[in-house]
Design a protein around this motif. Structure first.
Motif, PDB file in Angstrom:
ATOM      1  N   ASN A   1       0.846  -1.192   0.000  1.00 43.83           N
ATOM      2  CA  ASN A   1       0.000   0.000   0.000  1.00 43.83           C
ATOM      3  C   ASN A   1       0.881   1.242   0.000  1.00 43.83           C
ATOM      4  O   ASN A   1       2.043   1.204   0.393  1.00 43.83           O
ATOM      5  CB  ASN A   1      -0.907   0.015   1.240  1.00 43.83           C
ATOM      6  CG  ASN A   1      -2.110  -0.866   1.074  1.00 43.83           C
ATOM      7  OD1 ASN A   1      -3.071  -0.485   0.432  1.00 43.83           O
ATOM      8  ND2 ASN A   1      -2.036  -2.074   1.630  1.00 43.83           N
TER       9      ASN A   1
ATOM     10  N   TYR B   1      -2.502   5.108 -13.320  1.00 43.30           N
ATOM     11  CA  TYR B   1      -2.581   4.262 -12.126  1.00 43.30           C
ATOM     12  C   TYR B   1      -2.669   5.120 -10.864  1.00 43.30           C
ATOM     13  O   TYR B   1      -3.445   4.826  -9.953  1.00 43.30           O
ATOM     14  CB  TYR B   1      -1.386   3.306 -12.056  1.00 43.30           C
ATOM     15  CG  TYR B   1      -1.495   2.351 -10.900  1.00 43.30           C
ATOM     16  CD1 TYR B   1      -2.465   1.345 -10.907  1.00 43.30           C
ATOM     17  CD2 TYR B   1      -0.669   2.460  -9.796  1.00 43.30           C
ATOM     18  CE1 TYR B   1      -2.603   0.469  -9.841  1.00 43.30           C
ATOM     19  CE2 TYR B   1      -0.799   1.594  -8.717  1.00 43.30           C
ATOM     20  CZ  TYR B   1      -1.765   0.603  -8.748  1.00 43.30           C
ATOM     21  OH  TYR B   1      -1.895  -0.248  -7.685  1.00 43.30           O
TER      22      TYR B   1
ATOM     23  N   GLN C   1      -6.139   6.349 -10.529  1.00 40.47           N
ATOM     24  CA  GLN C   1      -7.019   5.270 -10.070  1.00 40.47           C
ATOM     25  C   GLN C   1      -6.879   5.056  -8.560  1.00 40.47           C
ATOM     26  O   GLN C   1      -7.874   4.870  -7.862  1.00 40.47           O
ATOM     27  CB  GLN C   1      -6.708   3.964 -10.802  1.00 40.47           C
ATOM     28  CG  GLN C   1      -7.095   3.957 -12.256  1.00 40.47           C
ATOM     29  CD  GLN C   1      -6.551   2.743 -12.988  1.00 40.47           C
ATOM     30  OE1 GLN C   1      -5.707   2.000 -12.484  1.00 40.47           O
ATOM     31  NE2 GLN C   1      -7.023   2.540 -14.218  1.00 40.47           N
ATOM     32  N   LEU C   2      -5.635   5.070  -8.062  1.00 43.07           N
ATOM     33  CA  LEU C   2      -5.411   4.921  -6.620  1.00 43.07           C
ATOM     34  C   LEU C   2      -6.051   6.061  -5.843  1.00 43.07           C
ATOM     35  O   LEU C   2      -6.691   5.833  -4.811  1.00 43.07           O
ATOM     36  CB  LEU C   2      -3.910   4.882  -6.303  1.00 43.07           C
ATOM     37  CG  LEU C   2      -3.178   3.584  -6.534  1.00 43.07           C
ATOM     38  CD1 LEU C   2      -1.698   3.754  -6.213  1.00 43.07           C
ATOM     39  CD2 LEU C   2      -3.770   2.454  -5.717  1.00 43.07           C
TER      40      LEU C   2
ATOM     41  N   SER D   1      -8.566   7.909  -6.733  1.00 45.37           N
ATOM     42  CA  SER D   1     -10.017   7.738  -6.818  1.00 45.37           C
ATOM     43  C   SER D   1     -10.490   6.651  -5.851  1.00 45.37           C
ATOM     44  O   SER D   1     -11.483   6.825  -5.134  1.00 45.37           O
ATOM     45  CB  SER D   1     -10.402   7.391  -8.251  1.00 45.37           C
ATOM     46  OG  SER D   1     -11.779   7.229  -8.356  1.00 45.37           O
ATOM     47  N   ARG D   2      -9.786   5.535  -5.804  1.00 41.88           N
ATOM     48  CA  ARG D   2     -10.141   4.440  -4.900  1.00 41.88           C
ATOM     49  C   ARG D   2     -10.018   4.887  -3.445  1.00 41.88           C
ATOM     50  O   ARG D   2     -10.876   4.583  -2.617  1.00 41.88           O
ATOM     51  CB  ARG D   2      -9.251   3.228  -5.163  1.00 41.88           C
ATOM     52  CG  ARG D   2      -9.695   1.995  -4.383  1.00 41.88           C
ATOM     53  CD  ARG D   2      -8.870   0.745  -4.660  1.00 41.88           C
ATOM     54  NE  ARG D   2      -8.357   0.670  -6.003  1.00 41.88           N
ATOM     55  CZ  ARG D   2      -7.114   0.276  -6.295  1.00 41.88           C
ATOM     56  NH1 ARG D   2      -6.272  -0.042  -5.339  1.00 41.88           N
ATOM     57  NH2 ARG D   2      -6.708   0.220  -7.540  1.00 41.88           N
ATOM     58  N   ASN D   3      -8.958   5.622  -3.121  1.00 50.43           N
ATOM     59  CA  ASN D   3      -8.785   6.119  -1.754  1.00 50.43           C
ATOM     60  C   ASN D   3      -9.899   7.086  -1.375  1.00 50.43           C
ATOM     61  O   ASN D   3     -10.382   7.074  -0.242  1.00 50.43           O
ATOM     62  CB  ASN D   3      -7.416   6.784  -1.582  1.00 50.43           C
ATOM     63  CG  ASN D   3      -6.303   5.768  -1.511  1.00 50.43           C
ATOM     64  OD1 ASN D   3      -6.527   4.598  -1.229  1.00 50.43           O
ATOM     65  ND2 ASN D   3      -5.091   6.210  -1.777  1.00 50.43           N
ATOM     66  N   ASN D   4     -10.299   7.935  -2.316  1.00 47.31           N
ATOM     67  CA  ASN D   4     -11.391   8.864  -2.072  1.00 47.31           C
ATOM     68  C   ASN D   4     -12.689   8.099  -1.789  1.00 47.31           C
ATOM     69  O   ASN D   4     -13.424   8.403  -0.852  1.00 47.31           O
ATOM     70  CB  ASN D   4     -11.564   9.805  -3.253  1.00 47.31           C
ATOM     71  CG  ASN D   4     -12.584  10.884  -2.990  1.00 47.31           C
ATOM     72  OD1 ASN D   4     -12.692  11.395  -1.886  1.00 47.31           O
ATOM     73  ND2 ASN D   4     -13.343  11.236  -4.013  1.00 47.31           N
ATOM     74  N   TYR D   5     -12.972   7.095  -2.616  1.00 45.31           N
ATOM     75  CA  TYR D   5     -14.155   6.268  -2.418  1.00 45.31           C
ATOM     76  C   TYR D   5     -14.119   5.590  -1.043  1.00 45.31           C
ATOM     77  O   TYR D   5     -15.104   5.622  -0.297  1.00 45.31           O
ATOM     78  CB  TYR D   5     -14.255   5.213  -3.525  1.00 45.31           C
ATOM     79  CG  TYR D   5     -15.324   4.184  -3.258  1.00 45.31           C
ATOM     80  CD1 TYR D   5     -16.672   4.473  -3.499  1.00 45.31           C
ATOM     81  CD2 TYR D   5     -15.001   2.935  -2.742  1.00 45.31           C
ATOM     82  CE1 TYR D   5     -17.655   3.540  -3.236  1.00 45.31           C
ATOM     83  CE2 TYR D   5     -15.982   1.995  -2.473  1.00 45.31           C
ATOM     84  CZ  TYR D   5     -17.309   2.302  -2.718  1.00 45.31           C
ATOM     85  OH  TYR D   5     -18.277   1.377  -2.437  1.00 45.31           O
ATOM     86  N   ASN D   6     -12.987   4.960  -0.705  1.00 42.92           N
ATOM     87  CA  ASN D   6     -12.868   4.268   0.579  1.00 42.92           C
ATOM     88  C   ASN D   6     -13.021   5.230   1.754  1.00 42.92           C
ATOM     89  O   ASN D   6     -13.649   4.887   2.756  1.00 42.92           O
ATOM     90  CB  ASN D   6     -11.532   3.525   0.670  1.00 42.92           C
ATOM     91  CG  ASN D   6     -11.474   2.338  -0.269  1.00 42.92           C
ATOM     92  OD1 ASN D   6     -12.502   1.806  -0.693  1.00 42.92           O
ATOM     93  ND2 ASN D   6     -10.273   1.917  -0.613  1.00 42.92           N
TER      94      ASN D   6
END
Length: 192
Positions: free
Chosen positions: A77, A124, A127-128, A130-135
């Motif tokens: 991570n 990439y 994408q990370l 965006s994923r961190n924002n979602y989480n």
């Protein structure tokens, strides 16, 4: 350490071998002892950090001295304080090692250059983010809308590998509850 990062890139990204090699040329290996800080409140976050081995936490300290954990980051991570990193401002948070850790770091200037040179890395990275924002949004919603029991059940469901690696007081600080409440919930679950 570099081999662990190369494996991560091969399995989880679309980066080719040459791109991974280029990224690795700027990596700075660092080892942290248990409890050692990677970043402390008041400093400016100047590095993106990838965790090869170990477990880190990002946390803030309230005026009364209580710690509130924002994030746990195990192997494979990334961790940083995004606001401090992007805005060059002093952070309000800390990042420290829960366990002995081996990490790779990239200073902002080098990483920004790599993002421009390697479009696949730029994609990439987005994408990370965006994923961190979602989480983060999901975690915030769970924190605001769930009972203490539901928060703990969500943590167990989403982080089973961390349970044995974390002291209870850190899990409580992550969930925003007292150690006493967490202990009560765990005992109630064991009795079921």
């Amino acid at each position: 350490m570099i081999a662990g990062f190369q494996t991560y890139c091969r399995t989880l990204t679309d980066l080719n071998v040459e791109e991974v090699e280029r990224i690795c040329t700027f990596a700075i290996p660092r080892s942290l002892q248990k409890g050692e800080h990677l970043l402390q409140q008041g400093q400016i976050c100047r590095h993106k950090t990838f965790i090869i081995k170990g477990l880190l936490r990002s946390y803030g300290t309230a005026a009364d001295g209580a710690e509130y954990i924002l994030q746990f980051s195990p192997e494979n991570n990334w961790i940083l304080d995004p606001e401090s990193y992007h805005l060059h401002t002093a952070t309000n948070f800390n990042i420290s090692a829960i366990e002995r850790a081996d990490v790779l770091q990239w200073n902002k200037e080098d990483f920004d250059r790599l993002l421009k040179e390697i479009p696949t890395l730029e994609r990439y990275s987005q994408q990370l983010a965006s994923r961190n924002n979602y989480n983060s949004r999901q975690r915030l919603f769970t924190t605001l809308s769930s009972t203490p029991e539901e928060k703990y059940e969500d943590f167990v469901r989403n982080n089973p590998a961390l349970l044995s690696r974390l002291p209870l007081h850190m899990i409580a600080a992550y969930l925003g509850m007292s150690l006493k409440t967490l202990t009560r919930i765990r005992h109630a679950q064991l009795r079921r």
